[in-house]
Design an enzyme around this catalytic site. Structure first.
Site, PDB file in Angstrom:
ATOM      1  N   GLU A 161       0.193  63.341  84.459  1.00  0.00           N
ATOM      2  CA  GLU A 161      -0.096  62.310  83.473  1.00  0.00           C
ATOM      3  C   GLU A 161      -1.438  62.429  82.767  1.00  0.00           C
ATOM      4  O   GLU A 161      -1.553  62.087  81.596  1.00  0.00           O
ATOM      5  CB  GLU A 161      -0.008  60.924  84.158  1.00  0.00           C
ATOM      6  CG  GLU A 161       1.374  60.559  84.635  1.00  0.00           C
ATOM      7  CD  GLU A 161       2.353  60.402  83.476  1.00  0.00           C
ATOM      8  OE1 GLU A 161       1.997  59.796  82.447  1.00  0.00           O
ATOM      9  OE2 GLU A 161       3.484  60.913  83.605  1.00  0.00           O
ATOM     10  N   SER A 199      33.995  21.598 127.695  1.00  0.00           N
ATOM     11  CA  SER A 199      33.422  21.365 129.023  1.00  0.00           C
ATOM     12  C   SER A 199      31.972  21.800 129.147  1.00  0.00           C
ATOM     13  O   SER A 199      31.298  21.435 130.109  1.00  0.00           O
ATOM     14  CB  SER A 199      34.249  22.101 130.080  1.00  0.00           C
ATOM     15  OG  SER A 199      35.438  21.402 130.349  1.00  0.00           O
TER      16      SER A 199
END
Length: 797
Positions: free
Chosen positions: A88, A464
């Site tokens: 770049e 239960s």
């Protein structure tokens, strides 16, 4: 004449230059003051997603529009920085924001091409554009970009500028910044990248979509080779490194985040909590949430629940393919493979269960297309589960035939096998009994299939498994484990409801006469539970269970409460059973340990109530001790006897199965760890003959506990003060325990040798008076309403 011509030309040129220079100066003087403030750069706050971790630091969730991982420039590998500069802006550390040589080169190229092809943007100019400007290619934007670059260069150091660029630039795959891109493309950290991979990433800023190595691998390869060549020309890498990088094959593949722990339900709970607290900031401010989840416990729970649900589902048989693809409509050759890949891309994996499209099917062999262009050949044992679906006698919708979408997985023994996603759902949660810190939470079989969290959102009947809370209330009203209660037929009159009668039954349809309270809980006898509740009163019981965290609204004060006909969530059950496990203290389940900002500063931390320290006392410690003793016998001798395969004596718990086997539970614990398992269908229906708490839920609990308690010493609980021990008086010669004030078995509480209690009538006799001395609790004459009667008539426990 010639001299005058050149003098005039020179004058025009000088005048033109002066005019241009003057115009440029005026433009700068007018534009520069109006340039945006650089506060956004000097106080840079990137949109960093919310990240959720286990307590060991394993990532379990990430939420945000952008993938970001902020990295300080001094933490970036030198070769990574050099790759970016080579691609770049090779003169980044020499120019002052604008590279004039680059501008002249770009201008010449634009004149030759006839349009704005290149802008010669430096890294500083790209920072200016990314933060303040649009991407349009105009002279005005370029002029403002150059001025901003000068301003940035005079405000920030070169390293600060490079750091902004490194973390802000978009690189495709929702990744912003090179650290996020390294994870998105390669599933690696920056330090783990090779030179070739660094060059590939460094080539992305020019055009992330065009040079995406996943979408456009050929163009990305050309860009990578250019970056590598420039790195070599600038002496960033040697000739040997260049050749090695060139020869490295491209390996970029779509990556998720580095999430490896299956805890999506927990991550979603955190996301909701963080949004409620911080709103939209939750997704952008880089919060890090450390949960209480133990990485190992979570994996054990996830594997145990999935294995248990798959095992149950296999007993019901193969249902058939998930869907069908019309192969005749697909193109041929490579285009056909692409079409198959596209179809599979829309179907998510589920753990090790991969979707596959059947290409050919014979009784002894199935060939199926799987992701990646592979063809899996399933035969032999791999067909055993689904062999019936290969029969031509079945309807086309049930057959495994070309075009069928099926699930396959690699068996550990080295062959492919056909499997299926279970329709049944489940939930599992475990927590620290002393603090309430959740150790593991799995809200269903597959979060991607169904995000509904059955641990926190599913209200189901506990059956239960709720009885221990009723028995605990009974202990406070004078019952002891040795109190004798009659397990005999019972009919509750309900004349006020049009003559409806309620006849609770035991699951086996039999009655066993007088038995101790301890034995009744071990064998889960319904008639005894109802008689205990009738004796203590439904109003008292409703108030008492609130000590465990159960709301009165979900548990109406009817006798059906004795059989678990109310509504609970698995998380509520975990909190309730923790009271028994920790000696009677009420602790609250929590899953967030602390919240940190992106810099690691702690913003909030949970300060839990701890049993024995600052947690409120919910029940008498003697009650918790005696109930734990009774539930240990449930494991040793009762409906949870399978858990003895773990070879431990400190386990306690209770099974639960509701009407028509619609819900199966096991709630169990040792003094340190509570774990709850639920199995059922989202649209309640019978689990069938395999769907009992002890046969479908308990094995999941055992599987988890086998790992969670491995190597942990057994915990022996001392009897608290005020408990009288009677050796040999318990079940099978074990010790029996009494409150000091209730040292005898309380023969006056022997509930009805004749099988009658207040407000009840025997099927074969008229109404009788209660035996002398029998307590007549407030709920004794209370009949449940019509809907409660219907719910309880078919309950199986």
């Amino acid at each position: 004449m010639l001299k005058r011509f050149f003098a005039l030309l020179a004058g025009l040129l000088v005048g033109g230059f002066v005019l241009v220079a003057g115009g440029a100066i005026i433009a700068v003087m007018l534009t520069y003051p109006r340039l945006p403030s650089l506060d956004v750069l000097t106080d840079y706050r990137p949109k960093i997603p919310l990240r959720v971790y286990s307590k060991q630091g394993a990532l379990i969730g990430e939420f945000g529009e952008e993938r970001r991982s902020f990295v300080r420039i001094h933490e970036v590998p030198e070769l990574m920085k050099q790759a970016i500069l080579a691609a770049e802006d090779e003169r980044f550390y020499q120019h002052s924001g604008v590279d004039y040589l680059g501008v002249m080169r770009a201008a010449l190229g634009n004149v030759v091409s006839g349009h704005a092809k290149s802008g010669a943007s430096t890294i500083t100019m790209q920072v200016a554009k990314n933060f303040f400007l649009s991407s349009e290619k105009t002279f005005t934007r370029k002029f403002n970009e150059a001025l901003l670059a000068f301003k940035i260069e005079h405000t920030l150091s070169k390293d600060q500028i490079l750091e902004l660029y490194f973390n802000q630039i978009y690189l495709g795959q929702r990744a912003y910044g090179f650290a996020a891109a390294a994870q998105a493309y390669y599933g690696k950290s920056l330090k783990e990248l090779s030179v070739a991979e660094m060059a590939m990433l460094a080539g992305l800023p020019k055009a992330p979509s065009a040079y995406n190595p996943i979408v456009n691998p050929e163009r990305a390869r050309l860009r990578q080779l250019y970056v590598l060549r420039r790195m070599h020309e600038l002496n960033f890498i040697s000739a040997a490194q260049l050749e090695a990088a060139r020869s490295q094959p491209a390996q970029a593949t779509p990556q998720g985040s580095e999430i490896s722990l299956p805890a999506q339900y927990v991550a979603e709970m955190v996301r909701q909590a963080m949004y409620a607290r911080y709103q939209d900031r939750a997704y952008t401010d880089g919060f890090k949430v450390y949960t209480t989840i133990d990485s190992q416990h979570q994996r054990w729970a996830f594997d145990a629940l999935r294995a248990g649900l798959v095992d149950y589902d296999r007993r019901l048989g193969y249902r058939g393919p998930e869907s069908f693809v019309d192969l005749a409509t697909l193109p041929s050759g490579e285009e056909r493979d692409e079409a198959l890949e596209d179809t599979l891309a829309e179907i998510r994996d589920s753990g090790d269960m991969q979707p596959a499209i059947v290409l050919s099917a014979k009784p002894d062999e199935v060939r199926a297309f799987v992701r990646g262009g592979k063809v899996a050949v399933v035969k032999g044992q791999g067909l055993s589960f689904a062999r019936r679906a290969l029969s031509p006698k079945l309807t086309p919708a049930q057959q495994i035939r070309p075009g069928a979408v099926v699930r396959i997985r690699a068996n550990p023994k080295g062959y492919w096998e056909i499997v299926q996603m279970p329709e049944v759902e489940g939930a599992f949660v475990s927590l620290d009994a002393r603090t309430g810190a959740i150790q593991a939470l799995v809200g269903g079989f597959d979060f991607n299939r169904r995000s509904f969290n059955h641990v926190t959102q599913a209200w189901r009947q506990p059956g239960s498994s709720f009885k221990p809370f009723i028995y605990s209330a009974g202990l406070e009203r004078g019952f002891t484990p040795a109190t004798m209660v009659n397990d005999a037929p019972l009919v509750i009159d309900a004349q006020s409801l049009g003559g409806q009668r309620w006849e609770p039954k035991n699951d086996d349809g039999k009655f066993y006469g007088m038995m101790t309270v301890r034995r009744a809980l071990v064998l889960s006898k319904n008639l005894v539970s109802v008689r205990i509740l009738m004796s203590i009163g439904t109003d008292y019981a409703q108030q008492y269970i609130q000590r465990f965290g159960f709301g009165a609204k979900q548990h109406p004060a009817y006798l059906t409460m004795a059989l678990g006909a109310g509504m609970v969530t698995p998380l509520q059950m975990a909190e309730g059973y923790a009271v028994f496990a920790n000696g009677g203290y009420r602790v609250r389940a929590y899953f967030v340990d602390r919240i940190e900002d992106q810099r690691g500063k702690v913003l909030a931390q949970t300060a839990p109530a701890v049993a024995g320290q600052n947690a409120p006392q919910a029940i008498d410690p003697r009650n918790a001790f005696i109930m734990t003793s009774m539930m240990r016998d449930v494991v040793r001798y009762g409906t949870a006897n399978r858990a003895m395969s773990l070879g431990r004596m400190d386990l306690a718990g209770k099974t639960g199965t509701t009407n028509e086997n619609r819900d199966a539970w096991f709630s169990g614990f040792n003094p340190n760890l509570v774990a709850i398992t639920w199995v059922g269908y989202d649209q309640p229906k019978s689990l069938g003959r395999y769907g009992y708490g002890g046969t479908v839920a308990l094995p999941i609990w055992i599987n988890y506990m086998a790992n969670a308690l491995k190597g942990q010493p057994e915990v022996e609980l001392p009897a608290p003060a005020g408990v009288v021990v009677r050796p040999g008086a318990g079940l099978r010669g074990g010790d029996e325990y009494f409150y000091e004030e209730f040292q005898r078995t309380n023969p006056e509480l022997r509930l009805d040798n004749s099988g009658s209690v207040p407000g009840a009538r025997r099927p074969d006799a008229g109404e009788e008076e209660a035996p002398s001395g029998e307590p007549s609790g407030g709920g004794g004459n209370e009949a449940p309403p019509q809907d409660a009667v219907e719910n309880v008539k078919e309950l199986l426990f």
